[in-house]
Each structure stands twice: as C-alpha cells, then as structure tokens.
Design an enzyme around this catalytic site. Structure first.
Site, PDB file in Angstrom:
ATOM      1  N   HIS A 284       0.835  -1.210   0.000  1.00 30.22           N
ATOM      2  CA  HIS A 284       0.000   0.000   0.000  1.00 30.22           C
ATOM      3  C   HIS A 284       0.866   1.256   0.000  1.00 30.22           C
ATOM      4  O   HIS A 284       0.682   2.155  -0.829  1.00 30.22           O
ATOM      5  CB  HIS A 284      -0.915  -0.004   1.221  1.00 30.22           C
ATOM      6  CG  HIS A 284      -1.571   1.322   1.487  1.00 30.22           C
ATOM      7  ND1 HIS A 284      -2.600   1.818   0.712  1.00 30.22           N
ATOM      8  CD2 HIS A 284      -1.331   2.269   2.437  1.00 30.22           C
ATOM      9  CE1 HIS A 284      -2.967   3.007   1.169  1.00 30.22           C
ATOM     10  NE2 HIS A 284      -2.214   3.305   2.208  1.00 30.22           N
ATOM     11  N   ASP A 313       7.833  20.274 -27.232  1.00 26.58           N
ATOM     12  CA  ASP A 313       7.951  18.976 -26.556  1.00 26.58           C
ATOM     13  C   ASP A 313       9.004  19.123 -25.474  1.00 26.58           C
ATOM     14  O   ASP A 313       9.556  20.216 -25.268  1.00 26.58           O
ATOM     15  CB  ASP A 313       8.344  17.873 -27.549  1.00 26.58           C
ATOM     16  CG  ASP A 313       7.845  16.491 -27.110  1.00 26.58           C
ATOM     17  OD1 ASP A 313       7.913  16.202 -25.900  1.00 26.58           O
ATOM     18  OD2 ASP A 313       7.381  15.719 -27.966  1.00 26.58           O
ATOM     19  N   TRP A 348       7.401   0.149   3.303  1.00 26.86           N
ATOM     20  CA  TRP A 348       7.918   0.959   2.197  1.00 26.86           C
ATOM     21  C   TRP A 348       9.212   1.667   2.574  1.00 26.86           C
ATOM     22  O   TRP A 348       9.957   2.119   1.707  1.00 26.86           O
ATOM     23  CB  TRP A 348       6.866   1.957   1.726  1.00 26.86           C
ATOM     24  CG  TRP A 348       6.711   3.190   2.559  1.00 26.86           C
ATOM     25  CD1 TRP A 348       6.062   3.296   3.745  1.00 26.86           C
ATOM     26  CD2 TRP A 348       7.202   4.497   2.260  1.00 26.86           C
ATOM     27  NE1 TRP A 348       6.121   4.587   4.213  1.00 26.86           N
ATOM     28  CE2 TRP A 348       6.811   5.352   3.318  1.00 26.86           C
ATOM     29  CE3 TRP A 348       7.930   5.044   1.203  1.00 26.86           C
ATOM     30  CZ2 TRP A 348       7.124   6.703   3.354  1.00 26.86           C
ATOM     31  CZ3 TRP A 348       8.240   6.396   1.240  1.00 26.86           C
ATOM     32  CH2 TRP A 348       7.837   7.204   2.305  1.00 26.86           C
ATOM     33  N   SER A 382      14.075   5.581 -13.380  1.00 24.61           N
ATOM     34  CA  SER A 382      13.039   6.329 -14.085  1.00 24.61           C
ATOM     35  C   SER A 382      12.994   7.784 -13.623  1.00 24.61           C
ATOM     36  O   SER A 382      12.930   8.710 -14.438  1.00 24.61           O
ATOM     37  CB  SER A 382      11.676   5.664 -13.858  1.00 24.61           C
ATOM     38  OG  SER A 382      10.626   6.470 -14.346  1.00 24.61           O
ATOM     39  N   SER A 383      13.040   7.987 -12.304  1.00 27.31           N
ATOM     40  CA  SER A 383      12.966   9.352 -11.772  1.00 27.31           C
ATOM     41  C   SER A 383      14.185  10.175 -12.167  1.00 27.31           C
ATOM     42  O   SER A 383      14.080  11.386 -12.405  1.00 27.31           O
ATOM     43  CB  SER A 383      12.837   9.296 -10.244  1.00 27.31           C
ATOM     44  OG  SER A 383      11.640   8.640  -9.864  1.00 27.31           O
ATOM     45  N   HIS A 465      12.310  12.624   3.143  1.00 27.65           N
ATOM     46  CA  HIS A 465      11.577  13.849   3.460  1.00 27.65           C
ATOM     47  C   HIS A 465      11.527  14.807   2.276  1.00 27.65           C
ATOM     48  O   HIS A 465      10.465  15.381   2.003  1.00 27.65           O
ATOM     49  CB  HIS A 465      12.141  14.543   4.693  1.00 27.65           C
ATOM     50  CG  HIS A 465      11.127  15.455   5.313  1.00 27.65           C
ATOM     51  ND1 HIS A 465      10.136  15.013   6.156  1.00 27.65           N
ATOM     52  CD2 HIS A 465      10.899  16.778   5.151  1.00 27.65           C
ATOM     53  CE1 HIS A 465       9.356  16.020   6.503  1.00 27.65           C
ATOM     54  NE2 HIS A 465       9.801  17.105   5.904  1.00 27.65           N
ATOM     55  N   GLU A 467      11.290  13.798  -0.609  1.00 29.29           N
ATOM     56  CA  GLU A 467      10.296  13.130  -1.451  1.00 29.29           C
ATOM     57  C   GLU A 467       8.881  13.581  -1.104  1.00 29.29           C
ATOM     58  O   GLU A 467       8.020  13.703  -1.986  1.00 29.29           O
ATOM     59  CB  GLU A 467      10.427  11.612  -1.282  1.00 29.29           C
ATOM     60  CG  GLU A 467       9.279  10.790  -1.846  1.00 29.29           C
ATOM     61  CD  GLU A 467       9.192  10.846  -3.353  1.00 29.29           C
ATOM     62  OE1 GLU A 467       8.199  10.352  -3.904  1.00 29.29           O
ATOM     63  OE2 GLU A 467      10.118  11.381  -3.988  1.00 29.29           O
ATOM     64  N   TYR A 469       8.073  16.540  -0.213  1.00 28.29           N
ATOM     65  CA  TYR A 469       7.913  17.819  -0.900  1.00 28.29           C
ATOM     66  C   TYR A 469       7.911  17.646  -2.409  1.00 28.29           C
ATOM     67  O   TYR A 469       7.318  18.455  -3.130  1.00 28.29           O
ATOM     68  CB  TYR A 469       9.020  18.785  -0.472  1.00 28.29           C
ATOM     69  CG  TYR A 469       8.991  19.104   1.000  1.00 28.29           C
ATOM     70  CD1 TYR A 469       7.812  19.506   1.614  1.00 28.29           C
ATOM     71  CD2 TYR A 469      10.131  18.980   1.786  1.00 28.29           C
ATOM     72  CE1 TYR A 469       7.773  19.782   2.966  1.00 28.29           C
ATOM     73  CE2 TYR A 469      10.100  19.258   3.142  1.00 28.29           C
ATOM     74  CZ  TYR A 469       8.911  19.653   3.724  1.00 28.29           C
ATOM     75  OH  TYR A 469       8.867  19.916   5.063  1.00 28.29           O
ATOM     76  N   SER A 480      -2.262  27.043  -6.842  1.00 30.56           N
ATOM     77  CA  SER A 480      -2.030  28.458  -7.151  1.00 30.56           C
ATOM     78  C   SER A 480      -2.665  28.834  -8.486  1.00 30.56           C
ATOM     79  O   SER A 480      -3.290  29.898  -8.615  1.00 30.56           O
ATOM     80  CB  SER A 480      -0.525  28.742  -7.184  1.00 30.56           C
ATOM     81  OG  SER A 480       0.072  28.475  -5.932  1.00 30.56           O
ATOM     82  N   HIS A 514      14.287  14.548  11.884  1.00 32.21           N
ATOM     83  CA  HIS A 514      13.145  14.487  12.800  1.00 32.21           C
ATOM     84  C   HIS A 514      12.397  13.163  12.681  1.00 32.21           C
ATOM     85  O   HIS A 514      11.577  12.846  13.541  1.00 32.21           O
ATOM     86  CB  HIS A 514      12.207  15.684  12.591  1.00 32.21           C
ATOM     87  CG  HIS A 514      11.372  15.621  11.350  1.00 32.21           C
ATOM     88  ND1 HIS A 514      11.594  16.423  10.270  1.00 32.21           N
ATOM     89  CD2 HIS A 514      10.300  14.862  11.017  1.00 32.21           C
ATOM     90  CE1 HIS A 514      10.702  16.167   9.331  1.00 32.21           C
ATOM     91  NE2 HIS A 514       9.903  15.222   9.761  1.00 32.21           N
ATOM     92  N   HIS A 515      12.676  12.385  11.629  1.00 34.36           N
ATOM     93  CA  HIS A 515      12.117  11.035  11.539  1.00 34.36           C
ATOM     94  C   HIS A 515      12.868  10.068  12.451  1.00 34.36           C
ATOM     95  O   HIS A 515      12.413   8.944  12.654  1.00 34.36           O
ATOM     96  CB  HIS A 515      12.208  10.518  10.100  1.00 34.36           C
ATOM     97  CG  HIS A 515      11.343  11.253   9.139  1.00 34.36           C
ATOM     98  ND1 HIS A 515      10.013  10.955   8.939  1.00 34.36           N
ATOM     99  CD2 HIS A 515      11.612  12.302   8.315  1.00 34.36           C
ATOM    100  CE1 HIS A 515       9.505  11.772   8.035  1.00 34.36           C
ATOM    101  NE2 HIS A 515      10.454  12.599   7.637  1.00 34.36           N
ATOM    102  N   THR A 540       5.790  27.852   4.383  1.00 33.65           N
ATOM    103  CA  THR A 540       4.461  27.254   4.232  1.00 33.65           C
ATOM    104  C   THR A 540       3.375  28.257   4.601  1.00 33.65           C
ATOM    105  O   THR A 540       2.352  28.384   3.909  1.00 33.65           O
ATOM    106  CB  THR A 540       4.341  25.998   5.113  1.00 33.65           C
ATOM    107  OG1 THR A 540       5.380  25.073   4.764  1.00 33.65           O
ATOM    108  CG2 THR A 540       2.992  25.331   4.923  1.00 33.65           C
ATOM    109  N   LYS A 543       2.757  30.824   1.815  1.00 33.65           N
ATOM    110  CA  LYS A 543       1.909  30.339   0.719  1.00 33.65           C
ATOM    111  C   LYS A 543       0.434  30.369   1.111  1.00 33.65           C
ATOM    112  O   LYS A 543      -0.415  30.802   0.323  1.00 33.65           O
ATOM    113  CB  LYS A 543       2.305  28.904   0.339  1.00 33.65           C
ATOM    114  CG  LYS A 543       3.676  28.767  -0.262  1.00 33.65           C
ATOM    115  CD  LYS A 543       3.873  27.429  -0.905  1.00 33.65           C
ATOM    116  CE  LYS A 543       3.426  26.282  -0.036  1.00 33.65           C
ATOM    117  NZ  LYS A 543       4.118  26.202   1.252  1.00 33.65           N
ATOM    118  N   ARG A 662       1.263   2.267  14.944  1.00 32.50           N
ATOM    119  CA  ARG A 662       1.055   2.052  13.520  1.00 32.50           C
ATOM    120  C   ARG A 662       1.605   0.678  13.151  1.00 32.50           C
ATOM    121  O   ARG A 662       2.349   0.066  13.912  1.00 32.50           O
ATOM    122  CB  ARG A 662       1.759   3.142  12.706  1.00 32.50           C
ATOM    123  CG  ARG A 662       3.263   3.145  12.849  1.00 32.50           C
ATOM    124  CD  ARG A 662       3.932   4.338  12.229  1.00 32.50           C
ATOM    125  NE  ARG A 662       3.708   4.448  10.804  1.00 32.50           N
ATOM    126  CZ  ARG A 662       4.399   5.257   9.992  1.00 32.50           C
ATOM    127  NH1 ARG A 662       5.357   6.019  10.490  1.00 32.50           N
ATOM    128  NH2 ARG A 662       4.139   5.315   8.709  1.00 32.50           N
TER     129      ARG A 662
END
Length: 767
Positions: A284, A313, A348, A382-383, A465, A467, A469, A480, A514-515, A540, A543, A662
């Site tokens: 998941h 293109d 994951w 790919s990325s 982290h 990722e 964002y 926006s 912080h993780h 943040t 925005k 969790r």
C-alpha cells in the site's frame, strides 16, 4: 398395516440416530479419518489450545527416521472436578491425530495406533497431553512432505463439553526439493482482482476504439491504434500514459488499504494473517507513493509544463518515453512476490535489520523481497531520467516572454520538485543498492554485527523527506493556478510564492533527522533538526497567506476544481499544524510510530497531494480532451470524498494519542480502540467507493461532456492559447508570452513596498 407403521418408526429412529451421531469417532479410543478436517464434535477450534512439535527437521534426508514430540498445551483449562478421580474425573487429558503425505509416523503401540490413514491415540494414550513419535521419511528427498497435526485438550468429564482443540499444518522439503513457498491466498485474490481490472480496462479501450468506426474495426486497425500509444514520444501522449498508470495504481493502493481496514475494523480480527497484513501495508505505502502519486504528478508535468512555457515537446522525447516504461515495468518487480505467495513485508521504508538477511522476517530472503528491492532501483532510474529531462527543458526551451519571474507557478513548482528529486535520489539509490547486494551476493553493509543499520535510515530519510515535498510542491503550483483563475485575478505575491517554494526545497534537505529523533542520534544534531523542521512553517505560512489574499481580493467563481483547491487549503493546513508536534522531542517520544503519524502523513499526502491533483484534473481535463467533466458528478465526488476523508483520518489523531501503534496487525478489546477503528474503517470504505464516481465521470464525460474552446476557465498562461486538445506539435510556431499586469496601475501596498525596496538600492552615478 401395523407392521408398516413399525417399519416406518424404525426408519425414523435410525435417521435420528444418524443425525445425532458425531461426525467422527474420537472418544478415548482415537480419532479416525473423519476427523482430518478437525475435532468438530468438540465445537470450533480454539486458540486457547496450542500444539507444540519438537524434533522435526527443516529438511529431511531420504530414508532417515526422526524422533519428535507432539504436545498439546492449554494452561487455562480447568479439569473436571479439579482432577479429583473420586469426584468423577475420568483421568482423560488429551488426544491427537497426525496425517502425513509421505513416509510413516509411528509411536508406542500402547499409547498410539494407526487408524484410517493417520496416527492417533489409544485409550491409554488419551490420559496424557504429550506423545513421543517417530517419522520415517520417504525414500525420495526431492519431495515436499505435508504434515497436519490435530490436538485436543480434554477436561476429563462432561462429555464433549469443555474440551478445546486446534490444528496446525507444516511442510518439510527434502534436501533436494525446491524451496517451499509461503501460501497467501488473499494476496492472490488481490492480484486476480487487479489483473481482472487490467483486462476490463483493455476491453474498455477496445470498445472506445470500436465505437468510433464500427464498420472499419478490425484487430489490425486496433493494434495500429494501440501501437501508437505504446511507442509515442509526444509529451502529451506520455503524460496521459503516466496519469492513467498512476490513477490505476491509486485505485489498487486504495483497495489494499480497504482490505487491511477490514482487518482493523474489529479487535482481535483474523481476516488477514500477520504476514499477509504486513505485505498489504508494505505494498500500500509503496504503491501510493511510487506507483500512484509520482506517476500522476509526472503526467501533469509532461502534459502541462511544455504547454505553459511554449515548448513543442520536452528536450529529450525518447528519454521521456524510456522513463515511463521503466516505471511501468517496475511494478512487475514490486508485485511479483504476490504470485508466489512471498510478497515483500519489509514496509515501504525498508528498514534493516528487518529487511536484511539477519532480520526476523520469514520473507527477508524471499524472491519477492529481492524483486521488490530491484523494483525500487528501477523506479530510481526512471525518476533520474525524468529529472534531467524536465530541468533541461525548463532551462533552455522557454518561449519568448516566459522569463523566470513570468513563468507560471505550476512550472516553477515542477522545476523545484525535479531539483529536489534529482539531488535527493542518489542517497536512496545507494542505500537500496547496498541492501540489494546484501541480499544477492552476501555483502554486509547493513548487517548488525558488521555493518550499520542506522546508516540506511539516514540514507532513506535524506531522500524520504524531500520526497514528501517532491509530491506536494507540484500540488502547490496546481492550487495556485486554480485559485488565481477562479478568483479572476493574478496570484497575490507571485515572487514571494516562488521564494517560498524554493525555500521549502532548500529546507527539505536539512530536516530528515526528525524522523529519527528516537534512534539515539547525537543531541546536537537533534536540536538542529528540531529547529530546521520548525523553520519549514515560515514559507508554508507565506503560501497559505498568499492563497487567502488571492481569494480575498478576487471575484471567486465556484467550480469543481475550485472546491478541490479550497479543500486542499483546509486539509493541508491541518496536516501542517499536526506536523509541528514531531520536531518537539518530548511529544515525538509519545507520538512516534503511532497512528498520530499516520493521520499527519495522510492529511499531507491525501488531503494535500491527491486533493491538489484532483483540482488539476478537473481544471485541465478540458484542455486534454476538449470536453468538460460533469460539474454535477464532480460536486458529488468532492462532497462525499471531503466529508468521508476527514471522518476517516481525523480520528486517527485520537487513537494515536491513546497509544495505538502504527503497522499493528490487531488490538485487544481492552485497548479501547475498537469504536474509533470501526468508524475509521466505515469512513474509509465510503471514501474509497466515492472514487468510483470520478471513474464514471471520466468515462461519461469523454463522450458526453460539454465541448469547449481553447480557454473555458479564463486562464492566462500559454496552454490556454492552443487548441483543446492540442495538436502535435503543440505549437506550430513558438508563441510569445505577454504580461497584462505591466499596464495596470500599482496598488498602494505595491508602491510602498517598491519605495522600501529602493531605499537599499544604489543610485546610479552620472558622470
């Protein structure tokens, strides 16, 4: 006549006796073959009884004999009359039956006996709960032998009442047999549903092609049509492929979530086994992040960014196509373990030592886990290709007038996102490659005794982290665009929006710790990570303020895309506020690895990324297909989704503060989590089913949606200057972007800011 009545009466008595008789002969004399499926005359199986087998080998040698002990354990059972023979206890304690597919099982002839294809107890053996047995292995050690062992804990009185039985099954391969694969029927059922969905999608595509020209339809013409999609290098075609792929896996990830929400709906539920549950939430998380969110974002980027900057293109069309097919085939590696019953269950985040060969996971060295890790490596490739392509395109292929500070905010957001992805990805690829080598050639990068498992966490979260964002910043750009168009004005504080998104991109690289505040990191580094994480709130907040100011000064027109954008502002703000708890070490110690984290994460990624993508879908669908999505269906989709989404994820904050961990497979009745988990599951099902409204809207509107021209919403950027859908190439001639704002009178706030800014500027010196 009397004789006939007697005969009928005898028949009825015989039938009643057959009905009343137990389904097997157990009693103290043993259990025959009718008990192979369980000791059903004692009721259902009971988890209070445990069967312990000691002495069987992991692999057998042909013709070898193995002594083993079968023990029935039930410490909670009360013997009849407390085991007092004078009070009526009959001395019986337990019984068993062993069925083996190959070889023979024997025991003491006074305590055990063979009965109809299996070994069971005798009357004397019924007075104990442990038996010494011998298994003589077959002469062929290339086989896999299946064992079924049933055990019954007997209380010694009151007939069958009070007895509790259970059963276990195990497989023992020969030393020359192929490895035994774990069986996971629910996973196979899931994959059957997924493959059926793929088949239905293929049939739908075929039907759409057929409906265009029924007379001219043939498999040859259909293959030519399909081949055009499979070999396209046009940015619009690849964008649609990316989005269709990502949306499909968004539904697959949602199906996985609903399956383990069924498991958590009730306390002590056994809908999924522990290993199956681990596999479901591993797939998941991976599916939603890497196979759903990122491809859908790439779909918007491929389709919209070249149109917004006036390019025909992307810079490297074939590399663009290669990047898509890398991600398309990576899903085969990620899901391949499902087909063998060995789906990866390492989450994951893939933390060693759980994901390494020294971990406790029975699947740590399974082909499914190795393929899963290889699939992550392919996703990284790919990325990388996509990041290079978009950065090069935006830098060198902007049309005249599309200067850096006149570039649409969605393009800005995508550029920042690609920079973050390109800079953070090497850390993940290095870590995952090292983990892959640990699995395949026996290296020890993350082994407990030789390597450093915590190193993987640093490598993962240095990518992980940013990722977050990577998938949320493009949603900032979409919102926006949508809010500015809906408010009939340009975005408030354009430059500050650009700087705020860029600031988030920079700060995203210095907050990963912080993780890991509970991992025992250096206190100085912990303080630095706390401070930098809190600093993210500043850009943040800028925005959010600019979005609200845009609405305040505009004439808002409510469309479906507007509703999704407003929903994004609400849910993302709530998710951002809950995120400010984690940099505080004292709070993080309590919230870490609880459902409070799950709630925050989903408020950011579902309420943020997915809501933003839905806003973009309703906003740009007319540009891609020349028809609007149904506003009526869109509003229904939004209302049901928004309400059920908050009903599902907001209570997770509560169960998190209550201490529910969790990744938990189940919970007890006494924990107090049951009522909230039930409501969370119900709301989750409603949210999942609501997405079918969007599926129907996409299909329905492709044929019957309102036809539109170039610019149905009054947008200002270059994508609205070309036809809907755009031709190939998208622009016959490279356009020039103007700026209507140049001729507008500046407001008093802008004039004051300009004066303040000019105070620090050096005046030109004339000679």
């Amino acid at each position: 006549m009397m004789l006939g009545r007697k005969a009928a009466l005898l028949v009825l008595v015989a039938m009643a006796a057959l009905i009343a008789a137990p389904t097997m002969t157990s009693l103290p004399t043993g259990i025959d073959s009718q008990g192979d499926s369980g000791c059903t005359c004692h009721g259902d199986s009971s988890t209070a009884t445990t069967i312990v087998v000691d002495g069987l080998p992991e692999n057998f040698t042909a013709g070898q004999s193995y002594d083993f002990t079968l023990t029935v354990v039930n410490d909670g059972m009360t013997l009849w009359q407390d085991g007092d023979a004078e009070a009526g206890w009959n001395g019986r304690s337990g019984g068993f039956r062993v069925i083996v597919s190959e070889g023979t099982v024997t025991g003491d002839s006074t305590l055990t006996q063979e009965m109809k294809g299996g070994l069971t107890h005798t009357t004397a053996g019924n007075k104990m709960r442990s038996w010494n047995l011998t298994w003589s292995a077959p002469g062929d050690d290339s086989k896999v032998v299946e064992f079924t062992l049933l055990g019954n804990a007997v209380n010694g009185g009151d007939g069958f009442n009070g007895d509790q039985w259970n059963s276990i099954s195990t497989s023992i391969p020969g030393i020359n047999a192929d490895a035994v694969t774990a069986s996971a029927p629910p996973l196979r059922i899931l994959m059957t549903a997924v493959l059926l969905s793929v088949a239905l999608m293929a049939l739908s595509v075929m039907y759409i092609f057929y409906s265009r020209n029924p007379e001219g339809f043939s498999l040859a013409t259909f293959w030519d049509y399909l081949k055009g999609w499979l070999t396209t290098t046009d940015h619009k075609g690849i964008g649609l492929l990316y989005f269709a792929y990502g949306f499909f896996f968004f539904l697959v990830g949602g199906l996985l979530a609903m399956l383990f929400r069924i498991q958590l709906m009730f306390p002590e539920n056994d809908f999924l086994e522990y290993a199956e549950y681990n596999s479901f939430f591993t797939l998941h998380g991976t599916t939603m992040i890497f196979l759903a969110a990122m491809p859908m974002i790439a779909g918007f980027g491929n389709y919209i960014v070249p149109l917004q900057i006036g390019a025909q293109d992307l810079a490297f069309p074939r590399i663009n196509a290669l990047g898509f097919w890398f991600i398309a085939f990576s899903c085969i590696l990620i899901f391949t373990g499902v087909f063998t019953g060995e789906a990866a269950d390492i989450t994951w985040v893939m933390y060693p030592p759980y994901s390494s060969l020294t971990g406790d996971s029975i699947y740590a060295n399974s082909p499914g886990t190795v393929s899963f890790i290889a699939g992550i490596v392919m996703l990284g490739a790919s990325s990388t290709l996509s990041g290079i392509n978009f950065i090069a395109t935006i830098f060198v292929m902007r049309a005249p007038g599309v200067t850096w500070m006149k570039m649409p905010l969605f393009t800005w957001s995508f550029l920042i996102s690609m920079f973050m992805l390109y800079l953070s990805l090497p850390a993940l690829i290095v870590g995952v490659l090292f983990l892959y080598l640990d699995h395949t050639i026996g290296t020890a990068f993350f082994a407990i005794n030789a390597g450093d498992p915590i190193l993987f966490q640093h490598l993962f979260w240095f990518f992980g982290h940013p990722e977050v964002y990577v998938v949320i910043v493009p949603a900032f750009g979409i919102v926006s665009e949508v809010l500015a168009t809906s408010a009939r004005r340009s975005i408030f504080g354009y430059k500050s929006m650009v700087y705020a998104m860029a600031g988030i991109g920079i700060l995203g690289f210095v907050v990963w710790g912080h993780h890991m505040l509970t991992s025992g990191m250096d206190p100085t580094l912990r303080v630095v990570m706390m401070a930098t994480t809190m600093l993210v709130a500043i850009p943040t907040g800028i925005k959010i303020f600019n979005w609200l100011a845009t609405l305040w000064g505009g004439a808002l027109v409510f469309k479906t895309h507007t509703l999704w954008a407003l929903g994004f502002v609400v849910t993302f703000t709530l998710g951002g506020i809950s995120g400010m708890f984690f940099p505080v070490v004292g709070l993080d110690m309590h919230f870490h690895d609880t459902y409070f984290v799950v709630a925050h994460f989903h408020y950011v990624l579902i309420g943020g990324t997915i809501f933003g993508l839905f806003a973009g879908l309703y906003y740009w669908y007319p540009k891609a297909f020349g028809r609007k999505l149904s506003e009526r269906l869109g509003v229904i989709h939004f209302l049901i989704s928004f309400i059920s989404y908050n009903a599902a994820f907001w209570p997770m904050h509560v169960v998190g503060t209550m201490g529910m961990p969790r990744r938990t497979h189940t919970y007890t009745v006494e924990s107090g989590y049951a009522a909230l988990n039930y409501s969370i599951s119900v709301a989750s099902f409603i949210f999942g089913l609501a997405q079918l409204i969007l599926v129907w809207n996409l299909i329905y509107s492709s044929k019957k949606g309102e036809k539109i021209g170039e610019d149905p919403w009054g947008g200002w950027s270059l994508e609205w200057t070309t036809a809907s859908p755009p031709p190939t190439p998208s622009f016959a001639e490279i356009p020039t972007q103007g700026d209507d704002n140049e001729h507008e009178e500046k407001g008093w706030l802008t004039r004051m800011a300009s004066r303040l800014w000019s105070l620090g500027m050096k005046k030109e010196v004339r000679h």
